[in-house]
Design an enzyme around this catalytic site. Structure first.
Site, PDB file in Angstrom:
ATOM      1  CE  LYS A  86      37.077  39.509  45.262  1.00 14.61           C
ATOM      2  NZ  LYS A  86      38.190  38.682  44.718  1.00 14.61           N
ATOM      3  CB  SER A 115      35.169  29.789  18.623  1.00 20.07           C
ATOM      4  OG  SER A 115      35.507  30.772  19.571  1.00 20.07           O
TER       5      SER A 115
END
Length: 265
Positions: A184, A132
Site C-alpha cells: 500500500k 508524447s
C-alpha cells in the site's frame, strides 16, 4: 484561404468583434457564418471543424476547449463526436501544439479517433509540436503535417519517485506510515523506493510503453520494431517525415489550404 478563426493562431491577422458580431475580416476575404449554433465548441471553417488541442493534456478538464494551459481528453472526445455528427462539417482538423500529458484516458481517445477514420477526413495539423500523448493523438489522424520548426515523437512513458525521507530526518521530522496491505505504501515520498516497488513500477511503465509503441505502429502503418527503436526520441520537422511520424512539412495555414483543396473547396 485561412479563416479568421485561425488567424490569431497563425499570426496572420486579427478578427474584430463587438457583442459577438463580426465587424472586420482579413484581407483574405473569407466569409464566416454569423449564425453559429450555440452548442458548438469548435470553429467550422469552410466545412472544416477545427478542434484545438494545446498545452498539458489531462484526462478530465471539464471544459470543451483548452483552458488554463490544459486540454482535456473529455473535451476533445466530445468535440470529435459532435463534429462527426455535424452535417455542416465535411472534415475535421486537429490543431495540435502540445508536449503531452496524462496516460489516463489517452489511448481510449486515440482509439476513438482511429475508429472514426473513413467517416470524414481527419487531419492533424501541428501548429508547432506534438510530443508524447499529443503525438499519440496526432498519429490516429488520416494525415499529419508538421511545420519545419515543429516536432513529433517522444513515443515513451515516464514517471518519477521523489524520496524526501533524508531531508525530513535532517529537519528532525519522522513520518510513520500506517497501512493495510504490504504494498500500500509503495511509492510514498516519505520513504525510499524499495527494489521490489521499483521493479513493479518499471513493469507498469514498460507495459504502457509497449501499448504506446503498438498504437503508433498501427496508426502509422509502421513496424513495432521501428517505433520501439526510436527510444522516445523527438524529431524536428522533416526528420519526423523521414522516420514516418508525419506526412509532410507544412506551415499550419498551408496545411489548412491543402485540406480545403482535398475537399474541392
Amino acid at each position: 484561404m485561412v479563416m479568421a478563426a485561425l488567424a490569431d493562431r497563425f499570426g496572420i491577422t486579427k478578427l474584430f468583434r463587438a457583442n459577438g458580431d463580426v465587424l472586420a475580416m482579413s484581407e483574405f476575404g473569407i466569409d464566416e457564418d454569423d449564425d453559429e449554433p450555440d452548442y458548438r465548441y469548435y470553429d467550422v471553417v469552410q466545412g472544416v471543424a477545427v478542434i484545438p488541442i494545446s498545452g498539458t493534456l489531462v484526462q478530465k478538464s471539464g471544459y470543451m476547449r483548452p483552458t488554463c494551459g490544459m486540454t482535456g481528453y473529455d473535451g476533445i472526445r466530445a468535440n470529435l463526436s459532435m463534429a462527426l455528427d455535424d452535417s455542416s462539417v465535411k472534415a475535421i482538423m486537429l490543431d495540435i501544439d502540445s508536449g503531452g500529458g496524462e496516460v489516463a484516458g489517452c489511448f481510449d481517445l486515440v482509439d476513438a479517433i482511429y475508429s472514426a477514420r473513413g467517416k470524414k477526413p481527419i487531419w492533424a495539423v501541428l501548429s508547432e509540436a506534438a510530443y508524447s500523448a499529443a503525438y499519440a493523438i496526432a498519429s490516429a489522424a488520416d494525415r499529419i503535417t508538421v511545420p519545419r520548426t515543429g516536432g513529433t515523437g517522444s513515443v515513451g512513458v515516464i514517471c518519477a519517485h521523489v524520496d524526501f525521507s533524508k531531508a525530513l530526518a535532517k529537519d528532525g521530522i519522522a513520518v510513520t506510515m500506517i497501512h493495510y496491505g504490504a504494498r500500500k505504501a509503495d511509492g510514498s515520498e516519505f520513504m525510499p523506493l524499495s527494489d521490489q516497488a521499483l521493479a513493479r513500477f518499471q513493469a507498469d511503465v514498460d507495459e504502457l510503453g509497449e501499448l504506446f509503441v503498438a498504437t503508433v505502429a498501427r496508426n502509422r502503418k509502421l513496424s513495432v520494431a521501428k517505433v520501439r527503436g526510436t527510444q522516445a526520441s523527438t524529431y524536428l520537422g522533416a526528420a519526423g517525415v523521414a522516420i514516418g511520424f508525419a506526412d509532410e512539412v507544412m506551415s499550419p495555414d498551408e496545411a489548412f489550404r491543402s485540406l480545403l483543396a482535398e475537399l474541392g473547396d
